[in-house]
Design an enzyme around this catalytic site. Structure first.
Site, PDB file in Angstrom:
ATOM      1  N   ASP A  79       0.867  -1.168   0.000  1.00 12.68           N
ATOM      2  CA  ASP A  79       0.000   0.000   0.000  1.00 12.68           C
ATOM      3  C   ASP A  79       0.911   1.227   0.000  1.00 12.68           C
ATOM      4  O   ASP A  79       2.131   1.107   0.174  1.00 12.68           O
ATOM      5  CB  ASP A  79      -0.892  -0.030   1.243  1.00 12.68           C
ATOM      6  N   ASP A  85      -0.395   5.089   0.979  1.00 13.04           N
ATOM      7  CA  ASP A  85      -0.776   6.128   1.936  1.00 13.04           C
ATOM      8  C   ASP A  85      -0.860   5.584   3.356  1.00 13.04           C
ATOM      9  O   ASP A  85      -1.601   4.639   3.631  1.00 13.04           O
ATOM     10  CB  ASP A  85      -2.124   6.727   1.540  1.00 13.04           C
TER      11      ASP A  85
END
Length: 225
Positions: free
Chosen positions: A23, A25
């Site tokens: 991922d 953020d």
């Protein structure tokens, strides 16, 4: 061959990934605070009143989901709010983005062993921009975003697409996620999962949970691949 640290051996046995999907953020880059400032600006400007439950919906969501919710809470159109969010996010991002502790070290170690992908509920242009701004873009051979798949997280599409693009079966790939939304997407796609939740956020179901990417045993495990 090096031996895996005990926690990792208990979680994964002798399994090691053939590719890793991260991922972005809140895991690699502190764009959560950038996004929060942009969102707060739009919420205030549009006079939206958010319920406490809205925070859970917004965490890890796409910009389209955020626009729909803020529009509904403010009485403005979704198109107006979406344009506001794009503009404010770009403005906040222009001030720079902080790489989170341990991210660069983990990426360097993992990229030396297997190909890497990044899967984010950002739109692709923003994801690429953020990774370049954070000095991390060079580590990734594959990027998947909310506008590269039919259904964003928590649907499994993005992680399934990343595994395909990396030339691997999902079960041979490892995901690293900080949010429940992303963790569900990775699990449902069939990837193994390490969760690294932000402080104060719940720990999603995963093969293993860490408190930070700075955990020295993570890089030690990567060295055994």
């Amino acid at each position: 061959m090096s031996t895996a640290p005990d926690r990792f051996a208990r979680a994964f046995g002798d399994w090691t990934p053939r590719a890793v999907v991260f991922d972005c953020d809140g895991l690699l880059l502190d764009t959560e605070s950038v996004w929060q400032r942009a969102q707060d600006t739009v919420v205030a400007a549009r006079g939206a009143v958010l319920d406490p439950e809205d925070d859970a919906v917004l965490h890890g969501s796409t910009i389209e989901v955020a626009a729909e919710l803020i529009a509904r809470r403010s009485g403005h159109t979704e198109a107006e709010v979406l344009a506001d969010l794009h503009r404010e996010f770009d403005h906040e991002l222009s001030g720079g983005v902080r790489t989170l502790p341990g991210a660069a070290e983990v990426l360097r170690a993992a990229a030396a062993r297997v190909p890497l992908g990044c899967a984010s509920n950002s739109w692709l242009e923003a994801l690429d921009h953020k990774l370049v701004a954070g000095g991390l873009r060079e580590h990734f051979t594959v990027l998947e975003a909310s506008d590269t798949v039919e259904n964003p997280k928590p649907a499994p599409d993005m992680y399934a697409a990343a595994a395909r693009a990396l030339g691997q079966r999902p079960e041979d790939c490892l995901a690293l996620e900080d949010s429940g939304t992303g963790a569900r997407a990775a699990r449902d796609a069939g990837l193994r999962l390490i969760a690294v939740p932000a402080p104060g956020h719940p720990v999603p179901p995963a093969d293993l949970a860490l408190t930070s990417l700075t955990d020295p045993e993570l890089v030690a495990w990567i060295a055994t691949w």
